[in-house]
Design an enzyme around this catalytic site. Structure first.
Site, PDB file in Angstrom:
ATOM      1  N   ASP A 172      -7.955  -5.175  -0.134  1.00  0.00           N
ATOM      2  CA  ASP A 172      -8.447  -6.053  -1.212  1.00  0.00           C
ATOM      3  C   ASP A 172      -8.100  -7.520  -1.013  1.00  0.00           C
ATOM      4  OD1 ASP A 172      -7.606  -3.303  -3.234  1.00  0.00           O
ATOM      5  OD2 ASP A 172      -9.635  -4.034  -2.849  1.00  0.00           O
TER       6      ASP A 172
ATOM      7  N   HIS B 187       0.850  -1.194   0.000  1.00  0.00           N
ATOM      8  CA  HIS B 187       0.000   0.000   0.000  1.00  0.00           C
ATOM      9  C   HIS B 187       0.881   1.237   0.000  1.00  0.00           C
ATOM     10  CE1 HIS B 187      -3.103   2.876   1.179  1.00  0.00           C
ATOM     11  NE2 HIS B 187      -3.958   1.982   0.765  1.00  0.00           N
TER      12      HIS B 187
HETATM   13  C1  SDX Z   1      -6.142   0.197  -3.008  1.00  0.00           C
HETATM   14  O1  SDX Z   1      -4.244   4.628  -1.985  1.00  0.00           O
HETATM   15  C2  SDX Z   1      -5.226   4.045  -1.406  1.00  0.00           C
HETATM   16  O2  SDX Z   1      -5.647   4.438  -0.330  1.00  0.00           O
HETATM   17  C3  SDX Z   1      -5.814   2.882  -2.181  1.00  0.00           C
HETATM   18  C4  SDX Z   1      -6.850   2.034  -1.455  1.00  0.00           C
HETATM   19  C5  SDX Z   1      -8.138   2.832  -1.178  1.00  0.00           C
HETATM   20  O3  SDX Z   1      -8.844   2.484  -0.214  1.00  0.00           O
HETATM   21  O4  SDX Z   1      -8.466   3.725  -1.998  1.00  0.00           O
HETATM   22  O5  SDX Z   1      -6.320   1.566  -0.218  1.00  0.00           O
HETATM   23  C6  SDX Z   1      -7.284   0.832  -2.280  1.00  0.00           C
HETATM   24  O6  SDX Z   1      -5.878   0.563  -4.127  1.00  0.00           O
HETATM   25  C7  SDX Z   1      -5.316  -0.844  -2.292  1.00  0.00           C
HETATM   26  C8  SDX Z   1      -4.107  -1.353  -3.146  1.00  0.00           C
HETATM   27  C9  SDX Z   1      -4.627  -2.433  -4.099  1.00  0.00           C
HETATM   28  N1  SDX Z   1      -3.541  -2.828  -5.054  1.00  0.00           N
HETATM   29  C10 SDX Z   1      -2.923  -4.018  -4.952  1.00  0.00           C
HETATM   30  O7  SDX Z   1      -3.135  -4.838  -4.046  1.00  0.00           O
HETATM   31  C11 SDX Z   1      -1.939  -4.300  -6.082  1.00  0.00           C
HETATM   32  C12 SDX Z   1      -0.630  -4.887  -5.519  1.00  0.00           C
HETATM   33  N2  SDX Z   1       0.061  -3.792  -4.795  1.00  0.00           N
HETATM   34  C13 SDX Z   1       1.078  -3.046  -5.494  1.00  0.00           C
HETATM   35  O8  SDX Z   1       0.891  -2.903  -6.859  1.00  0.00           O
HETATM   36  C14 SDX Z   1       1.555  -1.811  -4.734  1.00  0.00           C
HETATM   37  O9  SDX Z   1       1.822  -2.232  -3.466  1.00  0.00           O
HETATM   38  C15 SDX Z   1       0.687  -0.572  -4.690  1.00  0.00           C
HETATM   39  C16 SDX Z   1       0.263  -0.124  -6.049  1.00  0.00           C
HETATM   40  C17 SDX Z   1      -0.523  -0.801  -3.853  1.00  0.00           C
HETATM   41  C18 SDX Z   1       1.511   0.538  -4.025  1.00  0.00           C
HETATM   42  O10 SDX Z   1       2.537   0.832  -4.899  1.00  0.00           O
HETATM   43  P1  SDX Z   1       3.670   1.929  -4.530  1.00  0.00           P
HETATM   44  O11 SDX Z   1       3.334   2.641  -3.281  1.00  0.00           O
HETATM   45  O12 SDX Z   1       3.921   2.755  -5.762  1.00  0.00           O
HETATM   46  O13 SDX Z   1       4.899   1.059  -4.187  1.00  0.00           O
HETATM   47  P2  SDX Z   1       5.927   0.461  -5.253  1.00  0.00           P
HETATM   48  O14 SDX Z   1       5.169  -0.111  -6.420  1.00  0.00           O
HETATM   49  O15 SDX Z   1       6.958   1.503  -5.522  1.00  0.00           O
HETATM   50  O16 SDX Z   1       6.555  -0.765  -4.435  1.00  0.00           O
HETATM   51  C19 SDX Z   1       7.646  -0.565  -3.544  1.00  0.00           C
HETATM   52  C20 SDX Z   1       8.433  -1.882  -3.626  1.00  0.00           C
HETATM   53  C21 SDX Z   1       8.831  -2.231  -5.064  1.00  0.00           C
HETATM   54  O17 SDX Z   1       9.995  -3.052  -4.955  1.00  0.00           O
HETATM   55  P3  SDX Z   1      11.480  -2.323  -5.133  1.00  0.00           P
HETATM   56  O18 SDX Z   1      11.417  -1.508  -6.403  1.00  0.00           O
HETATM   57  O19 SDX Z   1      11.659  -1.493  -3.891  1.00  0.00           O
HETATM   58  O20 SDX Z   1      12.443  -3.485  -5.213  1.00  0.00           O
HETATM   59  O21 SDX Z   1       7.600  -2.975  -3.181  1.00  0.00           O
HETATM   60  C22 SDX Z   1       7.407  -3.883  -4.259  1.00  0.00           C
HETATM   61  C23 SDX Z   1       7.727  -3.128  -5.541  1.00  0.00           C
HETATM   62  O22 SDX Z   1       8.149  -4.036  -6.545  1.00  0.00           O
HETATM   63  N3  SDX Z   1       6.000  -4.272  -4.221  1.00  0.00           N
HETATM   64  C24 SDX Z   1       5.545  -5.508  -4.418  1.00  0.00           C
HETATM   65  C25 SDX Z   1       4.154  -5.422  -4.238  1.00  0.00           C
HETATM   66  N4  SDX Z   1       3.807  -4.151  -3.941  1.00  0.00           N
HETATM   67  C26 SDX Z   1       4.960  -3.443  -3.938  1.00  0.00           C
HETATM   68  N5  SDX Z   1       6.167  -6.653  -4.734  1.00  0.00           N
HETATM   69  C27 SDX Z   1       5.378  -7.747  -4.869  1.00  0.00           C
HETATM   70  N6  SDX Z   1       4.021  -7.760  -4.706  1.00  0.00           N
HETATM   71  C28 SDX Z   1       3.390  -6.604  -4.397  1.00  0.00           C
HETATM   72  N7  SDX Z   1       2.060  -6.607  -4.241  1.00  0.00           N
END
Ligand code: SDX
Length: 428
Positions: free
Chosen positions: A364, A307
């Site tokens: 989710d 998140h």
């Molecule tokens: C919602 O913002 C809100 O409030 C949203 C929400 C709401 O109520 O409105 O809470 C609802 O959208 C919840 C999130 C639902 N999405 C998912 O579950 C999809 C999976 N999650 C990721 O795609 C990610 O965690 C996000 C999109 C939720 C957040 O992305 P960020 O903050 O841009 O973080 P990032 O992508 O830069 O990740 C940081 C690191 C990265 O690794 P490095 O580059 O540091 O090596 O964490 C890794 C990412 O690769 N990472 C994951 C991961 N999520 C982040 N690796 C594996 N699986 C994951 N799910």
């Protein structure tokens, strides 16, 4: 004496005021930055950038705190009704019984959709994703209610537009499902509460008597409350930016629905179930899929994990996980996907990759398992998120329109070609 932030630039010192919120959050107000320095800031994904001040929702990502208008989500999810929470978010206070009754009555009498809109549904293919239908239908409401085109026409007109949308969204959502199933549409029954009415329109058939299970409507009430608002997330920021051009409520919410659809945002609840089904079909080898999620060369991500704000547990996920066990037991549902989800959570939370990146289950991760137990089809999961989030979007749009905020228009740093002259096509 309030804090001042100092910026040293090219031998000059610039000072910018610091603002502090009621929960002690602090921000450097850079409204005068470009005028004073000629510089702008850049912050891809707005990870460090506040777009507004707001009195609606507070969340603390480190402590896993979520409050709606100052009330803890845990109390509201346990004790309130969804429309009570909708009133709280939109009007800023918990309603008296008389205020709630009037709010519910106004919504109840607007649950019908204009009969001409039914023809829109018939034009969609059966495989149309309901989020695409919903975004179009909500924007189309503005063509049936031209008085909604002027957001600031009068408080009464704004309230009517708001109540119409709260009333009609469940009807439009249920009809998008009935249309996909090629089943006859069920009309709202105004003697049912909000959640029961939605379930009636989703699952009743004209040929049989359908009784709403109170366990299911109570579960839905809790899930909708938990999704009701979440400060400046992707879809809410979209609603505020679209509304800042003085576009009407229906078009602003339609834009929010489109933003929510994305798999990284609200679309994740559908992706989680499809991920769990893929793991189950692959023999349930959770360790293999956790490895894939960590592999930078593999596009697979653990959907429902991570998140932007919560760097500890998502308080909503904690509540939903407990509710998951309770509801499936009450309904006598034994879903193997729940065991896989729990094992996935355990393995991931013990893994350095996830721990070091503060990746926890988000709202989710478990919600889809409950929706599945309520017989809501996977493609409707993000529609459920939209129904829950609607009061939050409305509250944020109302706060922005009444706050006389300027139109949202970010700057950029140009990195393209420079100083070119036109060349005749014969000479290219
Ligand atoms: C919602 O913002 C809100 O409030 C949203 C929400 C709401 O109520 O409105 O809470 C609802 O959208 C919840 C999130 C639902 N999405 C998912 O579950 C999809 C999976 N999650 C990721 O795609 C990610 O965690 C996000 C999109 C939720 C957040 O992305 P960020 O903050 O841009 O973080 P990032 O992508 O830069 O990740 C940081 C690191 C990265 O690794 P490095 O580059 O540091 O090596 O964490 C890794 C990412 O690769 N990472 C994951 C991961 N999520 C982040 N690796 C594996 N699986 C994951 N799910």
């Amino acid at each position: 004496m309030s804090e001042i932030a100092k910026l040293e630039l090219n031998g000059q010192t610039y000072e910018f005021p610091v603002i502090e919120g009621t929960e002690n959050e602090k921000a450097i107000d850079i409204s005068a930055l470009r005028a004073q320095t000629g510089y702008i800031t850049i912050d891809q994904g707005f990870k460090n950038t506040g777009s507004c001040t707001s009195a609606i929702t507070f969340l603390d990502g480190e402590e896993g705190i979520l409050h709606y208008r100052g009330y803890p989500i845990e109390q509201l999810a346990e004790k309130a009704s969804f429309l009570e929470v909708a009133y709280l978010l939109i009007y800023g206070k918990l309603p008296t019984q008389a205020e709630l009754d009037s709010f519910i009555n106004s919504i109840t009498k607007h649950t019908l959709v204009h009969e001409d809109m039914k023809q829109f549904f018939e034009a969609y293919p059966a495989k149309a994703h309901p989020m695409g239908v919903l975004a179009s239908m909500v924007c189309s409401l503005s063509t049936f209610y031209p008085e909604s085109l002027d957001p600031n026409r009068s408080p009464e007109a704004k309230d009517l537009t708001i109540h119409r949308l709260l009333a009609k969204l469940p009807t439009l959502a249920a009809w998008s499902y009935k249309n996909a199933m090629r089943h006859p549409f069920m009309y709202p029954k105004n003697d049912l509460d909000y959640c029961s009415n939605f379930l009636h329109m989703m699952f009743a058939m004209p040929t049989e008597d359908y009784k709403v299970d109170p366990v299911i409507s109570s579960a839905l009430n809790k899930l909708l409350i938990l999704h009701a608002d979440h400060e400046q997330n992707c879809s809410t920021s979209t609603v505020r930016v679209v509304g800042s051009s003085q576009s009407n409520l229906y078009s602003s919410i339609s834009a929010g629905i489109s933003a929510l659809w994305g798999p990284l945002h609200g679309g994740a609840n559908q992706e989680v179930i499809e991920m769990l089904e893929k793991i189950a079909k692959d023999g349930g080898d959770v360790d293999k899929w956790v490895l894939k999620a960590k592999d930078k060369n593999d596009s697979f991500r653990l959907m429902g994990f991570g998140h932007r704000v919560y760097k500890n547990f998502d308080p909503r996920a904690k509540i939903i996980k407990v509710a998951c066990d309770e509801i499936l037991e009450k309904l006598g549902v034994n879903d193997p996907l729940l065991a896989i989800a729990k094992k996935l959570e355990t393995v991931a939370l013990e893994d350095e990759y996830f721990k070091s990146r503060n990746l926890y289950p988000n709202v989710d991760f478990y919600s889809g398992i409950i929706y599945k137990a309520l017989n809501i089809p996977t493609e409707m999961f993000t529609v459920m998120f939209a129904i829950g989030r609607l009061p939050g979007w409305i509250a944020q749009w109302k706060e922005m329109t009444e706050g006389n905020e300027p139109i949202g228009r970010p700057r950029q740093i140009y990195t393209g070609a420079t100083n070119l002259n036109y060349v005749e096509i014969s000479k290219r």
